[in-house]
Design an enzyme around this catalytic site. Sequence first.
Site, mmCIF file in Angstrom:
data_model
loop_
_atom_site.group_PDB
_atom_site.id
_atom_site.type_symbol
_atom_site.label_atom_id
_atom_site.label_comp_id
_atom_site.label_asym_id
_atom_site.label_seq_id
_atom_site.Cartn_x
_atom_site.Cartn_y
_atom_site.Cartn_z
ATOM 1 N NE ARG A 164 -88.584 -40.506 -14.904
ATOM 2 C CZ ARG A 164 -87.535 -41.313 -14.993
ATOM 3 N NH1 ARG A 164 -86.340 -40.812 -15.314
ATOM 4 N NH2 ARG A 164 -87.661 -42.616 -14.767
ATOM 5 C CE LYS A 188 -89.397 -41.074 -11.341
ATOM 6 N NZ LYS A 188 -90.531 -42.022 -11.184
ATOM 7 C CG HIS A 259 -95.348 -38.868 -17.813
ATOM 8 N ND1 HIS A 259 -94.024 -38.855 -17.412
ATOM 9 C CD2 HIS A 259 -95.848 -40.065 -17.395
ATOM 10 C CE1 HIS A 259 -93.735 -39.981 -16.777
ATOM 11 N NE2 HIS A 259 -94.824 -40.730 -16.757
ATOM 12 N NE ARG A 262 -90.638 -41.460 -18.687
ATOM 13 C CZ ARG A 262 -89.352 -41.806 -18.623
ATOM 14 N NH1 ARG A 262 -88.464 -41.173 -19.362
ATOM 15 N NH2 ARG A 262 -88.963 -42.769 -17.811
ATOM 16 C CG HIS A 285 -88.559 -47.374 -17.166
ATOM 17 N ND1 HIS A 285 -89.278 -47.814 -18.264
ATOM 18 C CD2 HIS A 285 -89.120 -46.185 -16.816
ATOM 19 C CE1 HIS A 285 -90.220 -46.952 -18.546
ATOM 20 N NE2 HIS A 285 -90.146 -45.958 -17.687
ATOM 21 C CE1 TYR A 294 -94.573 -46.109 -22.183
ATOM 22 C CE2 TYR A 294 -92.833 -47.268 -21.021
ATOM 23 C CZ TYR A 294 -93.592 -46.139 -21.211
ATOM 24 O OH TYR A 294 -93.385 -45.039 -20.418
#
Length: 313
Positions: A164, A188, A259, A262, A285, A294
């Site tokens: 990210r 995150k 993004h 990414r 993730h 994806y």
Amino acid sequence: MSEEDAAHDVLPEAMAAVLGEYERHLAVERDLTAHTVRAYVTDVGGLLDHTARLGGSTVGDLDLRTMRSWLAKQQTMGRSRTTIARRATAARVFTAWLARTERIPTDVGASLGSPKAHQSLPPVLRADEAAELIRSATEHADDGSPTGLRDVAMLELLYATGIRVGELAGLDVDDVDRERNVIRVFGKGRKERTVPFGRPAARALDLWVRHGRTLLAVEGSGAALFLGTRGRRIDQRAVRTMVHRRIADVPGAPDIGPHGLRHTAATHLLEGGADLRSVQELLGHASLATTQLYTHVTTDRLRRAYQQAHPRA
């Protein structure tokens, strides 16, 4: 100022106090980013304001009917399904914390539903477009300018790793392990993961660190890997601006930002045969369901190729 932000100033005292405690919990105990904390607090503040307008004065007045009416109000105000789903999640996380800390007897939000957000991905670059992006940026860096070397290194790393933009900007020099060609990334929730990169990115990083970073570094640069023109840690907005500018140099390429790179990295990994679990780990993730998005991109592309090529498609 949003409606929710304005409402926070007039919350009943007891509610405002709990909201302040919740904000400290998110920032200190969960170590979330300032942006994430602000988003959670804004959403929860809106819920508490709605509860107060219905006559409530403490978090004990929260119930499932109130939470559902709050979400229904969001819909009448034209909020997107994605926004409503995010706010429902914020409400459930909040009531779970209230119950866990015994501020309410039971978790009243445990059964709160939310609309499924439309799951869509931005456009991605083809492999030849990604190669052209790097080639064009490298040509611009031929003048030896430190910013040119930096931009190539950032583009190579974004495409090579799928990290990210915030993770890229937060990298320190010591987060790069050149012996193993991996970087240490804090994603995150400050979750740490290790992400590999290839030889092209390694070469670009070496050029930047040895011949570019030293020219931009100042006393206050600290350990930041990527620096802005004033020598401070580069800002995420500057990275986004750079990516859009470089993408514009690629004929026919979709206008994507970091993004989008990414998503491009993830798509190319899957098209190249990588398994979902590996891609999930690389991207950081929390849920495999997020990574599975994806597969829709790669399946759609395969279907188009089949329809164009097979005589009985």
